[in-house]
Design a protein around this motif. Structure first.
Motif, PDB file in Angstrom:
ATOM      1  N   TYR A  96       0.806  -0.932   0.013  1.00 53.41           N
ATOM      2  CA  TYR A  96      -0.150  -0.115  -0.024  1.00 53.41           C
ATOM      3  C   TYR A  96       0.779   1.285   0.037  1.00 53.41           C
ATOM      4  O   TYR A  96       1.697   1.392   0.847  1.00 53.41           O
ATOM      5  CB  TYR A  96      -0.672   0.115   1.119  1.00 53.41           C
ATOM      6  N   GLU A  97       0.484   2.238  -0.685  1.00 54.62           N
ATOM      7  CA  GLU A  97       1.339   3.560  -1.015  1.00 54.62           C
ATOM      8  C   GLU A  97       0.170   4.573  -0.235  1.00 54.62           C
ATOM      9  O   GLU A  97      -0.747   4.784  -1.109  1.00 54.62           O
ATOM     10  CB  GLU A  97       1.842   3.833  -2.255  1.00 54.62           C
ATOM     11  N   ILE A  98       0.495   5.104   0.832  1.00 56.96           N
ATOM     12  CA  ILE A  98      -0.402   5.922   1.540  1.00 56.96           C
ATOM     13  C   ILE A  98      -0.041   7.300   1.470  1.00 56.96           C
ATOM     14  O   ILE A  98       0.928   7.575   2.203  1.00 56.96           O
ATOM     15  CB  ILE A  98      -0.903   5.397   2.792  1.00 56.96           C
ATOM     16  N   ASN A  99      -0.904   8.264   0.991  1.00 54.08           N
ATOM     17  CA  ASN A  99      -0.406   9.684   0.981  1.00 54.08           C
ATOM     18  C   ASN A  99      -1.120  10.453   2.214  1.00 54.08           C
ATOM     19  O   ASN A  99      -2.313   9.762   2.302  1.00 54.08           O
ATOM     20  CB  ASN A  99      -0.882  10.140  -0.210  1.00 54.08           C
ATOM     21  N   ALA A 100      -0.460  11.068   2.850  1.00 52.64           N
ATOM     22  CA  ALA A 100      -0.944  11.759   4.027  1.00 52.64           C
ATOM     23  C   ALA A 100      -0.499  13.136   4.296  1.00 52.64           C
ATOM     24  O   ALA A 100       0.569  13.455   3.621  1.00 52.64           O
ATOM     25  CB  ALA A 100      -0.740  11.086   5.419  1.00 52.64           C
ATOM     26  N   VAL A 101      -1.094  13.971   5.012  1.00 52.43           N
ATOM     27  CA  VAL A 101      -0.537  15.344   5.349  1.00 52.43           C
ATOM     28  C   VAL A 101      -0.494  15.326   6.816  1.00 52.43           C
ATOM     29  O   VAL A 101      -1.235  15.053   7.619  1.00 52.43           O
ATOM     30  CB  VAL A 101      -1.696  16.387   4.763  1.00 52.43           C
ATOM     31  N   LYS A 102       0.879  15.920   7.049  1.00 48.83           N
ATOM     32  CA  LYS A 102       1.235  16.396   8.383  1.00 48.83           C
ATOM     33  C   LYS A 102       1.322  17.765   8.819  1.00 48.83           C
ATOM     34  O   LYS A 102       1.818  18.339   7.884  1.00 48.83           O
ATOM     35  CB  LYS A 102       2.459  15.506   8.958  1.00 48.83           C
ATOM     36  N   LYS A 103       0.745  18.193   9.697  1.00 44.22           N
ATOM     37  CA  LYS A 103       0.559  19.566   9.890  1.00 44.22           C
ATOM     38  C   LYS A 103       1.889  19.934  11.068  1.00 44.22           C
ATOM     39  O   LYS A 103       1.988  18.978  12.074  1.00 44.22           O
ATOM     40  CB  LYS A 103      -0.724  20.326  10.498  1.00 44.22           C
ATOM     41  N   GLY A 104       2.597  21.028  10.838  1.00 43.62           N
ATOM     42  CA  GLY A 104       3.354  21.222  11.688  1.00 43.62           C
ATOM     43  C   GLY A 104       3.852  22.759  11.865  1.00 43.62           C
ATOM     44  O   GLY A 104       3.149  23.621  10.798  1.00 43.62           O
ATOM     45  N   VAL A 127       5.917  -1.385   8.192  1.00 29.68           N
ATOM     46  CA  VAL A 127       6.011  -0.004   7.267  1.00 29.68           C
ATOM     47  C   VAL A 127       7.446  -0.172   6.866  1.00 29.68           C
ATOM     48  O   VAL A 127       8.455  -0.454   7.559  1.00 29.68           O
ATOM     49  CB  VAL A 127       6.141   1.037   8.392  1.00 29.68           C
ATOM     50  N   GLU A 128       7.340  -0.235   5.501  1.00 30.81           N
ATOM     51  CA  GLU A 128       8.730  -0.418   4.760  1.00 30.81           C
ATOM     52  C   GLU A 128       9.499   0.692   4.368  1.00 30.81           C
ATOM     53  O   GLU A 128      10.683   0.968   4.357  1.00 30.81           O
ATOM     54  CB  GLU A 128       8.420  -1.306   3.379  1.00 30.81           C
ATOM     55  N   LYS A 129       8.744   2.003   4.105  1.00 33.95           N
ATOM     56  CA  LYS A 129       9.098   3.112   3.838  1.00 33.95           C
ATOM     57  C   LYS A 129       8.356   4.414   3.933  1.00 33.95           C
ATOM     58  O   LYS A 129       7.253   4.387   3.944  1.00 33.95           O
ATOM     59  CB  LYS A 129       9.722   3.166   2.373  1.00 33.95           C
ATOM     60  N   VAL A 130       9.164   5.474   4.553  1.00 38.25           N
ATOM     61  CA  VAL A 130       8.407   6.793   4.889  1.00 38.25           C
ATOM     62  C   VAL A 130       9.022   7.857   3.943  1.00 38.25           C
ATOM     63  O   VAL A 130      10.205   7.860   4.309  1.00 38.25           O
ATOM     64  CB  VAL A 130       8.231   7.003   6.166  1.00 38.25           C
ATOM     65  N   GLU A 131       8.508   8.454   3.041  1.00 41.80           N
ATOM     66  CA  GLU A 131       9.095   9.674   2.369  1.00 41.80           C
ATOM     67  C   GLU A 131       8.367  10.855   2.770  1.00 41.80           C
ATOM     68  O   GLU A 131       7.289  11.105   2.736  1.00 41.80           O
ATOM     69  CB  GLU A 131       8.530   9.413   0.852  1.00 41.80           C
ATOM     70  N   THR A 132       9.428  11.686   3.176  1.00 43.11           N
ATOM     71  CA  THR A 132       8.857  13.022   3.533  1.00 43.11           C
ATOM     72  C   THR A 132       9.767  14.159   2.749  1.00 43.11           C
ATOM     73  O   THR A 132      10.713  13.785   2.392  1.00 43.11           O
ATOM     74  CB  THR A 132       9.393  13.392   5.138  1.00 43.11           C
ATOM     75  N   PRO A 133       9.449  15.381   2.826  1.00 42.60           N
ATOM     76  CA  PRO A 133      10.155  16.289   2.059  1.00 42.60           C
ATOM     77  C   PRO A 133      11.511  16.590   2.667  1.00 42.60           C
ATOM     78  O   PRO A 133      11.503  16.190   3.760  1.00 42.60           O
ATOM     79  CB  PRO A 133       9.244  17.643   2.035  1.00 42.60           C
ATOM     80  N   TRP A 134      12.374  17.003   2.158  1.00 47.05           N
ATOM     81  CA  TRP A 134      13.813  17.098   2.488  1.00 47.05           C
ATOM     82  C   TRP A 134      13.717  18.315   3.638  1.00 47.05           C
ATOM     83  O   TRP A 134      14.795  17.928   4.443  1.00 47.05           O
ATOM     84  CB  TRP A 134      14.690  17.690   1.261  1.00 47.05           C
ATOM     85  N   TRP A 135      13.086  18.990   3.855  1.00 46.60           N
ATOM     86  CA  TRP A 135      13.180  19.927   4.889  1.00 46.60           C
ATOM     87  C   TRP A 135      12.372  19.711   6.009  1.00 46.60           C
ATOM     88  O   TRP A 135      12.107  20.332   7.023  1.00 46.60           O
ATOM     89  CB  TRP A 135      12.661  21.302   4.227  1.00 46.60           C
ATOM     90  N   SER A 136      11.858  18.385   6.078  1.00 44.71           N
ATOM     91  CA  SER A 136      10.913  17.672   7.185  1.00 44.71           C
ATOM     92  C   SER A 136      11.692  17.863   8.463  1.00 44.71           C
ATOM     93  O   SER A 136      11.036  18.039   9.472  1.00 44.71           O
ATOM     94  CB  SER A 136      10.706  16.543   6.887  1.00 44.71           C
ATOM     95  N   PHE A 137      13.078  17.743   8.530  1.00 50.32           N
ATOM     96  CA  PHE A 137      13.617  17.860   9.862  1.00 50.32           C
ATOM     97  C   PHE A 137      13.609  19.205  10.537  1.00 50.32           C
ATOM     98  O   PHE A 137      13.952  19.397  11.687  1.00 50.32           O
ATOM     99  CB  PHE A 137      15.345  17.644   9.638  1.00 50.32           C
ATOM    100  N   MET A 138      12.899  20.202   9.959  1.00 50.67           N
ATOM    101  CA  MET A 138      13.273  21.581  10.469  1.00 50.67           C
ATOM    102  C   MET A 138      11.387  21.731  10.941  1.00 50.67           C
ATOM    103  O   MET A 138      11.272  22.965  11.647  1.00 50.67           O
ATOM    104  CB  MET A 138      13.225  22.468   9.550  1.00 50.67           C
ATOM    105  N   VAL A 139      10.749  20.575  10.903  1.00 47.08           N
ATOM    106  CA  VAL A 139       9.242  20.769  11.242  1.00 47.08           C
ATOM    107  C   VAL A 139       8.977  20.215  12.764  1.00 47.08           C
ATOM    108  O   VAL A 139       9.495  19.085  12.878  1.00 47.08           O
ATOM    109  CB  VAL A 139       8.532  20.110  10.309  1.00 47.08           C
ATOM    110  N   GLY A 140       8.485  21.066  13.534  1.00 45.41           N
ATOM    111  CA  GLY A 140       8.219  20.774  14.892  1.00 45.41           C
ATOM    112  C   GLY A 140       6.746  20.398  14.963  1.00 45.41           C
ATOM    113  O   GLY A 140       6.044  20.682  13.901  1.00 45.41           O
ATOM    114  N   ARG A 141       6.071  20.023  15.890  1.00 48.80           N
ATOM    115  CA  ARG A 141       4.873  19.819  16.042  1.00 48.80           C
ATOM    116  C   ARG A 141       3.981  21.301  16.536  1.00 48.80           C
ATOM    117  O   ARG A 141       4.049  22.093  16.851  1.00 48.80           O
ATOM    118  CB  ARG A 141       4.765  18.701  17.038  1.00 48.80           C
TER     119      ARG A 141
END
Length: 141
Positions: A96-104, A127-141
């Motif tokens: 399954y390839e699941i697209n989601a949106v995370k707010k931060g 869960v085999e893989k999680v793809e996030t934008p390159w800038w995701s390390f800068m996102v807090g909750r």
């Protein structure tokens, strides 16, 4: 628009322990097929076969249904599986390839929405893989 409904199995090894109904249908285009469990839909272009209590996609048996896969993705990423769910065969296994949106927030100031794609094995539920934008390390909750 064909549709077939079958009861989900109560055996936890069959269909991830889902106790509801599984709906399998074909969209109007005739190519896209949909598997629905507990209101969560996954689309696939692969052939779907129901053989007794076995559900196969692209000739490969699946044990995890879309609602279970979405729950695993949400738990893994902390995001809501609000986007589309695709069921594909990749490297000879159904996923399954699941697209989601995370707010931060970036630097705890600027609100952002981050698109996340989670790949869940449809046979094991891992869960085999999680793809996030390159800038995701800068996102807090």
């Amino acid at each position: 628009n064909e549709q077939k409904t079958m009861p989900a199995q109560t055996n936890p090894n069959q269909f991830g322990g889902n106790n509801g109904q599984i709906k399998v249908s074909k969209n109007e285009d005739g190519w896209t097929r949909v598997i629905e469990s507990n209101g969560i839909k996954a689309e696939t272009s692969q052939p779907i076969n129901i053989d007794g209590n076995s559900l196969k996609v692209g000739g490969r048996q699946i044990s995890i249904l879309p609602d279970d896969a979405a729950r695993k993705a949400e738990t893994s990423t902390g995001s809501s599986a609000s986007g589309e769910i695709k069921l594909n065969v990749v490297d000879e296994k159904p996923v399954y390839e699941i697209n989601a949106v995370k707010k931060g927030t970036i630097f705890w100031i600027l609100p952002v929405e981050m698109n996340i794609t989670t790949t869940v094995n449809a046979q094991t539920g891992e869960v085999e893989k999680v793809e996030t934008p390159w800038w995701s390390f800068m996102v807090g909750r």
